[in-house]
Design a protein around this motif. Structure first.
Motif, short mmCIF file in Angstrom:
data_model
loop_
_atom_site.label_atom_id
_atom_site.label_comp_id
_atom_site.label_asym_id
_atom_site.label_seq_id
_atom_site.Cartn_x
_atom_site.Cartn_y
_atom_site.Cartn_z
N THR A 1 0.86 -1.17 0.00
CA THR A 1 0.00 0.00 0.00
C THR A 1 0.90 1.22 0.00
O THR A 1 1.86 1.29 0.76
CB THR A 1 -0.91 0.02 1.24
OG1 THR A 1 -1.76 -1.13 1.22
CG2 THR A 1 -1.77 1.27 1.28
N TYR A 2 0.60 2.15 -0.87
CA TYR A 2 1.37 3.38 -0.96
C TYR A 2 0.57 4.51 -0.32
O TYR A 2 -0.58 4.74 -0.68
CB TYR A 2 1.69 3.72 -2.41
CG TYR A 2 2.52 2.66 -3.09
CD1 TYR A 2 3.86 2.48 -2.75
CD2 TYR A 2 1.95 1.82 -4.04
CE1 TYR A 2 4.63 1.51 -3.36
CE2 TYR A 2 2.72 0.84 -4.66
CZ TYR A 2 4.05 0.68 -4.31
OH TYR A 2 4.81 -0.29 -4.91
N LYS A 3 1.19 5.19 0.62
CA LYS A 3 0.55 6.32 1.29
C LYS A 3 0.82 7.58 0.48
O LYS A 3 1.97 7.96 0.27
CB LYS A 3 1.10 6.48 2.71
CG LYS A 3 0.76 5.31 3.59
CD LYS A 3 1.30 5.48 4.98
CE LYS A 3 0.89 4.27 5.81
NZ LYS A 3 1.28 4.42 7.21
N VAL A 4 -0.26 8.19 0.02
CA VAL A 4 -0.16 9.39 -0.80
C VAL A 4 -0.66 10.59 0.00
O VAL A 4 -1.80 10.63 0.43
CB VAL A 4 -1.00 9.25 -2.10
CG1 VAL A 4 -0.95 10.54 -2.92
CG2 VAL A 4 -0.54 8.05 -2.91
N GLY A 5 0.24 11.55 0.19
CA GLY A 5 -0.16 12.81 0.77
C GLY A 5 -0.59 13.71 -0.38
O GLY A 5 0.11 13.81 -1.38
N TYR A 6 -1.74 14.33 -0.25
CA TYR A 6 -2.17 15.19 -1.35
C TYR A 6 -2.42 16.61 -0.87
O TYR A 6 -2.81 16.85 0.26
CB TYR A 6 -3.38 14.62 -2.10
CG TYR A 6 -4.70 14.64 -1.36
CD1 TYR A 6 -5.62 15.67 -1.56
CD2 TYR A 6 -5.03 13.62 -0.48
CE1 TYR A 6 -6.83 15.68 -0.89
CE2 TYR A 6 -6.24 13.62 0.20
CZ TYR A 6 -7.14 14.66 -0.01
OH TYR A 6 -8.33 14.67 0.66
N PHE A 7 -2.10 17.54 -1.78
CA PHE A 7 -2.26 18.96 -1.54
C PHE A 7 -3.39 19.48 -2.42
O PHE A 7 -3.40 19.21 -3.62
CB PHE A 7 -0.99 19.73 -1.92
CG PHE A 7 0.20 19.43 -1.07
CD1 PHE A 7 0.50 20.24 0.02
CD2 PHE A 7 1.05 18.38 -1.38
CE1 PHE A 7 1.62 19.98 0.80
CE2 PHE A 7 2.16 18.12 -0.61
CZ PHE A 7 2.46 18.92 0.48
N VAL A 8 -4.32 20.22 -1.84
CA VAL A 8 -5.31 20.96 -2.62
C VAL A 8 -4.83 22.41 -2.58
O VAL A 8 -4.74 23.01 -1.51
CB VAL A 8 -6.73 20.82 -2.05
CG1 VAL A 8 -7.71 21.69 -2.82
CG2 VAL A 8 -7.17 19.35 -2.08
N ILE B 1 -2.76 16.82 3.03
CA ILE B 1 -1.77 17.60 3.76
C ILE B 1 -2.26 19.04 3.76
O ILE B 1 -2.23 19.71 2.72
CB ILE B 1 -0.37 17.47 3.13
CG1 ILE B 1 0.08 16.00 3.14
CG2 ILE B 1 0.63 18.36 3.88
CD1 ILE B 1 1.41 15.74 2.46
N PRO B 2 -2.76 19.52 4.90
CA PRO B 2 -3.36 20.87 4.92
C PRO B 2 -2.31 21.97 4.82
O PRO B 2 -1.18 21.84 5.32
CB PRO B 2 -4.06 20.91 6.27
CG PRO B 2 -3.38 19.89 7.12
CD PRO B 2 -2.83 18.84 6.19
N ALA C 1 4.39 9.17 -1.48
CA ALA C 1 4.34 10.02 -2.68
C ALA C 1 3.43 11.20 -2.38
O ALA C 1 2.71 11.20 -1.37
CB ALA C 1 3.79 9.22 -3.86
N VAL C 2 3.48 12.20 -3.27
CA VAL C 2 2.60 13.35 -3.11
C VAL C 2 1.87 13.64 -4.43
O VAL C 2 2.41 13.42 -5.51
CB VAL C 2 3.36 14.62 -2.64
CG1 VAL C 2 3.84 14.45 -1.21
CG2 VAL C 2 4.50 14.97 -3.56
N LEU C 3 0.64 14.12 -4.29
CA LEU C 3 -0.20 14.49 -5.42
C LEU C 3 -0.64 15.93 -5.20
O LEU C 3 -1.14 16.28 -4.12
CB LEU C 3 -1.42 13.58 -5.50
CG LEU C 3 -2.46 13.89 -6.56
CD1 LEU C 3 -1.89 13.70 -7.96
CD2 LEU C 3 -3.69 13.00 -6.36
N PHE C 4 -0.43 16.77 -6.21
CA PHE C 4 -0.84 18.17 -6.16
C PHE C 4 -2.07 18.35 -7.03
O PHE C 4 -2.04 18.04 -8.22
CB PHE C 4 0.29 19.07 -6.66
CG PHE C 4 1.50 19.08 -5.78
CD1 PHE C 4 1.63 20.05 -4.79
CD2 PHE C 4 2.50 18.13 -5.93
CE1 PHE C 4 2.75 20.06 -3.97
CE2 PHE C 4 3.62 18.14 -5.11
CZ PHE C 4 3.74 19.10 -4.12
N PRO D 1 8.21 10.73 -5.14
CA PRO D 1 7.37 10.62 -6.34
C PRO D 1 6.22 11.64 -6.25
O PRO D 1 5.59 11.77 -5.20
CB PRO D 1 6.83 9.20 -6.29
CG PRO D 1 7.69 8.46 -5.32
CD PRO D 1 8.23 9.48 -4.37
N ALA D 2 5.97 12.34 -7.35
CA ALA D 2 4.96 13.40 -7.34
C ALA D 2 4.20 13.43 -8.66
O ALA D 2 4.74 13.08 -9.71
CB ALA D 2 5.62 14.75 -7.09
#
Length: 189
Positions: free
Chosen positions: A3-10, A39-40, A71-74, A107-108
């Motif tokens: 399982t990959y934990k993805v932190g995401y930014f809005v 991620i606030p 990883a992070v998602l923007f 990774p982004a």
């Protein structure tokens, strides 16, 4: 299966953000082995090098959230042909102090929505330049500039148009595969 934990930014601070709505759709359409945590960025003070010796609590929490992510998602709008100030501020906090860049080798991926025809193309290009400097391992293809017209995505993230849903599902599968490839070569501690 990992399982990959993805932190995401809005990137938008708006309570009615269409990019927040898009983030719900992306989470809903993502492969099941991606686990998402927002991620606030709304309570961060403005970055100043004066804080480099002693970070306040909010920026420390930001850096810890990125560190806990695979990883992070923007997911960002376009403000004045670039990225929103709040998002740039968060990136500045996370990439500092010098030598403690939280995005190094992470990774982004970048995606965004707007009501206009060019989506968030210019904001994404601006963001990609910043992330390159931060040494994030970006997914460069496919690119996704979403024109989010009313009714395309429901408040709970259901995409009402199947061709759009398929495109976003494919984007998220590509992101998942990108994360796996990057982490195979550059594992996170």
């Amino acid at each position: 299966m990992s399982t990959y934990k993805v932190g995401y930014f809005v990137g938008s601070l708006s309570s009615a953000s269409i990019n927040r709505t898009l983030s719900k759709a992306l989470i809903r359409l993502a492969p099941k082995d991606l686990e998402f945590t927002e991620i606030p960025i709304g309570n961060l003070p403005l970055y100043s090098p004066d804080f480099d010796a002693d970070y306040p609590a909010e920026p420390r929490a930001l850096k810890e959230a990125i560190s806990a992510s695979s990883a992070v998602l923007f997911v960002t709008p376009e403000y004045n042909r670039s990225i929103p100030g709040a998002l740039k501020n968060a990136i500045d906090w996370a990439s500092r102090p010098w030598g403690q860049n939280s995005f190094n080798h992470v990774p982004a991926a970048v995606i965004g929505a707007s009501p206009g025809q060019i989506g968030t193309a210019l904001a994404q290009q601006s963001l990609r330049g910043v992330l390159s400097f931060c040494n994030a391992r970006q997914m460069t293809s496919p690119e996704a500039y979403v024109t989010l017209r009313p009714g395309l995505v429901t408040d709970d993230g259901e995409v009402t148009d199947e061709s759009t849903a398929a495109f976003l599902r494919d984007f998220m599968q590509e992101f998942r595969d990108h994360v796996e490839r990057v982490l195979t070569v550059l594992p996170r501690d």
